[in-house]
Enzyme design. Structure first.
Site, PDB file in Angstrom:
ATOM      1  N   TYR A  15       0.859  -1.193   0.000  1.00 60.61           N
ATOM      2  CA  TYR A  15       0.000   0.000   0.000  1.00 60.61           C
ATOM      3  C   TYR A  15       0.888   1.233   0.000  1.00 60.61           C
ATOM      4  O   TYR A  15       1.851   1.324   0.766  1.00 60.61           O
ATOM      5  CB  TYR A  15      -0.904   0.014   1.237  1.00 60.61           C
ATOM      6  CG  TYR A  15      -1.906   1.153   1.252  1.00 60.61           C
ATOM      7  CD1 TYR A  15      -3.169   0.997   0.693  1.00 60.61           C
ATOM      8  CD2 TYR A  15      -1.583   2.382   1.821  1.00 60.61           C
ATOM      9  CE1 TYR A  15      -4.090   2.043   0.703  1.00 60.61           C
ATOM     10  CE2 TYR A  15      -2.493   3.432   1.836  1.00 60.61           C
ATOM     11  CZ  TYR A  15      -3.745   3.253   1.272  1.00 60.61           C
ATOM     12  OH  TYR A  15      -4.649   4.287   1.281  1.00 60.61           O
ATOM     13  N   PHE A  30      -5.629   9.500  -3.048  1.00 61.69           N
ATOM     14  CA  PHE A  30      -4.457   8.943  -3.727  1.00 61.69           C
ATOM     15  C   PHE A  30      -4.059   7.698  -2.958  1.00 61.69           C
ATOM     16  O   PHE A  30      -3.702   7.754  -1.788  1.00 61.69           O
ATOM     17  CB  PHE A  30      -3.294   9.937  -3.727  1.00 61.69           C
ATOM     18  CG  PHE A  30      -2.005   9.374  -4.297  1.00 61.69           C
ATOM     19  CD1 PHE A  30      -1.537   9.799  -5.526  1.00 61.69           C
ATOM     20  CD2 PHE A  30      -1.262   8.424  -3.604  1.00 61.69           C
ATOM     21  CE1 PHE A  30      -0.354   9.287  -6.056  1.00 61.69           C
ATOM     22  CE2 PHE A  30      -0.087   7.900  -4.119  1.00 61.69           C
ATOM     23  CZ  PHE A  30       0.370   8.333  -5.347  1.00 61.69           C
ATOM     24  N   GLU A  31      -4.103   6.567  -3.621  1.00 60.80           N
ATOM     25  CA  GLU A  31      -3.558   5.353  -3.045  1.00 60.80           C
ATOM     26  C   GLU A  31      -3.183   4.400  -4.164  1.00 60.80           C
ATOM     27  O   GLU A  31      -3.873   4.302  -5.177  1.00 60.80           O
ATOM     28  CB  GLU A  31      -4.526   4.687  -2.051  1.00 60.80           C
ATOM     29  CG  GLU A  31      -5.889   4.324  -2.592  1.00 60.80           C
ATOM     30  CD  GLU A  31      -6.822   3.766  -1.509  1.00 60.80           C
ATOM     31  OE1 GLU A  31      -6.502   3.869  -0.310  1.00 60.80           O
ATOM     32  OE2 GLU A  31      -7.882   3.227  -1.879  1.00 60.80           O
ATOM     33  N   ILE A  32      -2.057   3.761  -4.004  1.00 62.79           N
ATOM     34  CA  ILE A  32      -1.593   2.722  -4.925  1.00 62.79           C
ATOM     35  C   ILE A  32      -1.502   1.448  -4.105  1.00 62.79           C
ATOM     36  O   ILE A  32      -0.777   1.398  -3.108  1.00 62.79           O
ATOM     37  CB  ILE A  32      -0.228   3.074  -5.537  1.00 62.79           C
ATOM     38  CG1 ILE A  32      -0.317   4.387  -6.330  1.00 62.79           C
ATOM     39  CG2 ILE A  32       0.262   1.942  -6.435  1.00 62.79           C
ATOM     40  CD1 ILE A  32       1.010   4.860  -6.897  1.00 62.79           C
TER      41      ILE A  32
END
Length: 517
Positions: free
Chosen positions: A240, A366-368
């Site tokens: 994450y 915003f998250e990957i």
């Protein structure tokens, strides 16, 4: 290089007094602040403080637990040609509406110009209504990457009919509006939070991917991303990634942590296997290692220990001398005794088993992340439990704190990556790193480089504050966990007391030997 932490305890305590419903009197809070200013180093002596009080944005936070994947720019052409590189099964994901087309295009122009013109990752656009041909044509013209458009069906988007048709549902939204809860009266916002909390990853256009990068309309990226974040996440065993870590508004989630603790208690084996990331999102009130249950009730913060143990020693000394007043120190003992008789045990209304949610969360705009971080047995059961509690509509639970707390149950600190090198703005919040000190093309076009910098060809806004320097206490806690004594590889589902009463008593004896001899 160790980061020099900036303790912002005074500001943090004032915020807690405003946000949380602690049973402390305001004067008690002021006393804690003043006392903390003088005693904090005793309890945090392992932390290296910066005498110049440098903001975090002017320091290097890197440790063996996390650091930027690259410092500055890498040669993207050579990066893509490297035999070890492989494009990942990943996509961008955006939930939007037809009328937001201009803001969507703004985001796409930014991410295409700074990243996707090289890597060409696909886009997935979701909407609770069908996208118009105009919307699709505009989007497809903005990129050479694959674009997919999907509709969120009623089962995924709407609350169950028995809920949304009830009087309580409408009354709850009206009540939130009356109390000034941000977006509390917007049914669509509640639906969006619920969808992103535990449903989006089940959509067939998302579930077929291994990774996703969530983006929003009206976003600016300030730096070039010359490497593949998906590939580097996998390569470094990260699950994450985030850019912004902030606090939630208390009155949007007053019962979220209580519900979460109920879920943990009812899920066999979960408490004993909580990840170390749990410590980023929780306060620990199990501070003092003592056999004195009475004292432990009074000590909930590090700065409570010394005054309460001093008080105890004063009173014990006075009682041993049968209340005789022979000097000024004896008079102090009587004063302590009177104060104890008048005082009430501090009441922490939100404390559960010595823990409380500290309101910190990864800003999920915003998250990957890996899709299976959420699409798994534990997280799905967690979302179902939250859904059945009704908190998505009786309160205004956001997907960001739910993602964060959910991940805190299963991930360790090392599983998370801070994308410090990615400059990002959405709404009024922004983060923009300092450029790395290296050779860059068109140096006059980009910001100055620094030896502690990590950005690639960043052009930061001249106005606005970097959230990295102003997210108190969340960034403080994050950096302390990366660097400080609080980090424990083994975390058996509960905090261990960090202060021994014997050590504090010995410190008091050295400072006040006349009082207790």
């Amino acid at each position: 290089m160790a980061i020099r932490l900036n303790p912002k305890v005074r500001r943090f305590l004032l915020d807690k007094c405003r946000q949380k419903r602690y049973g402390f009197l305001f004067l008690g809070c002021i006393f804690a602040i003043l006392y903390c200013m003088g005693t904090w180093p005793f309890f945090a002596k392992d932390i290296v403080h910066d005498p110049n009080n440098l903001p975090y944005s002017l320091q290097d936070y890197s440790t063996d637990k996390d650091e930027p994947f690259f410092r500055g720019c890498t040669d993207t052409k050579l990066y893509l040609q490297n035999p070890a590189y492989s494009k990942m099964n990943a996509s961008f994901v955006m939930l939007t509406r037809n009328e937001e087309i201009e803001d969507v295009l703004k985001t796409m122009r930014s991410i295409e110009g700074h990243f996707n013109k090289w890597f060409k990752y696909p886009y997935v656009f979701l909407n609770d209504d069908p996208f118009t041909d105009h919307f699709k044509d505009q989007i497809q013209a903005a990129t050479n990457a694959t674009v997919e458009f999907g509709t969120v069906d009623e089962i995924m988007w709407e609350f169950p009919a028995k809920v949304r048709n009830s009087l309580q549902f409408k009354a709850s939204l009206e009540d939130q509006n009356d109390r000034g809860i941000m977006y509390g009266n917007m049914e669509s916002y509640h639906k969006m939070c619920r969808f992103y909390s535990g449903i989006f990853y089940k959509h067939p256009l998302v579930s077929k991917y291994e990774w996703y990068w969530r983006i929003e309309p009206d976003v600016d990226f300030f730096c070039d991303i010359s490497y593949d974040p998906f590939f580097e996440m996998a390569k470094h065993n990260k699950k994450y990634g985030f850019t912004v870590l902030i606090t939630e508004l208390y009155w949007t989630v007053p019962n979220l942590f209580r519900t979460t603790k109920s879920f943990i208690k009812k899920t066999a084996g979960l408490k004993e296997n909580l990840g170390t990331l749990w410590k980023l999102f929780t306060f620990n009130y199990n501070i003092l290692d003592t056999d004195d249950e009475e004292i432990s009730r009074w000590v909930n913060f590090p700065w409570d220990a010394k005054p309460k143990l001093t008080e105890k020693l004063m009173v014990d000394f006075l009682l041993e001398n049968h209340g005789q007043v022979n000097n000024e120190e004896d008079l102090e003992g009587i004063q302590y005794l009177v104060e104890r008789a008048r005082s009430k045990v501090p009441m922490l209304e939100d404390s559960l088993e010595g823990e409380d949610y500290n309101l910190c969360h990864f800003w999920s705009n915003f998250e990957i992340a890996r899709v299976d971080l959420f699409d798994n047995e534990i997280y799905n059961a967690y979302f179902k439990f939250l859904e059945e509690s009704g908190g998505f509509w009786t309160e205004r639970w956001g997907d960001a704190p739910i993602h964060s707390i959910g991940l805190g149950m299963t991930l360790d600190l090392e599983d998370v990556h801070y994308f410090r090198d990615i400059g990002y703005r959405h709404s009024s919040l922004q983060h923009c790193p300092k450029n790395a000190l290296q050779s860059q093309e068109n140096l006059n076009t980009f910001d100055e480089g620094y030896n502690f910098g990590c950005g690639c060809r960043c052009v930061c806004p001249k106005k606005g504050e970097d959230i990295e320097d102003h997210s108190t206490p969340c960034m403080d806690i994050f950096f302390e966990l990366l660097h400080g004594r609080e980090y424990e590889k083994e975390f058996p589902g509960c905090y261990k007391p960090s202060i021994k009463d014997k050590d504090v008593i010995e410190e008091i004896r050295r400072e006040n030997f006349r009082v207790i001899e």
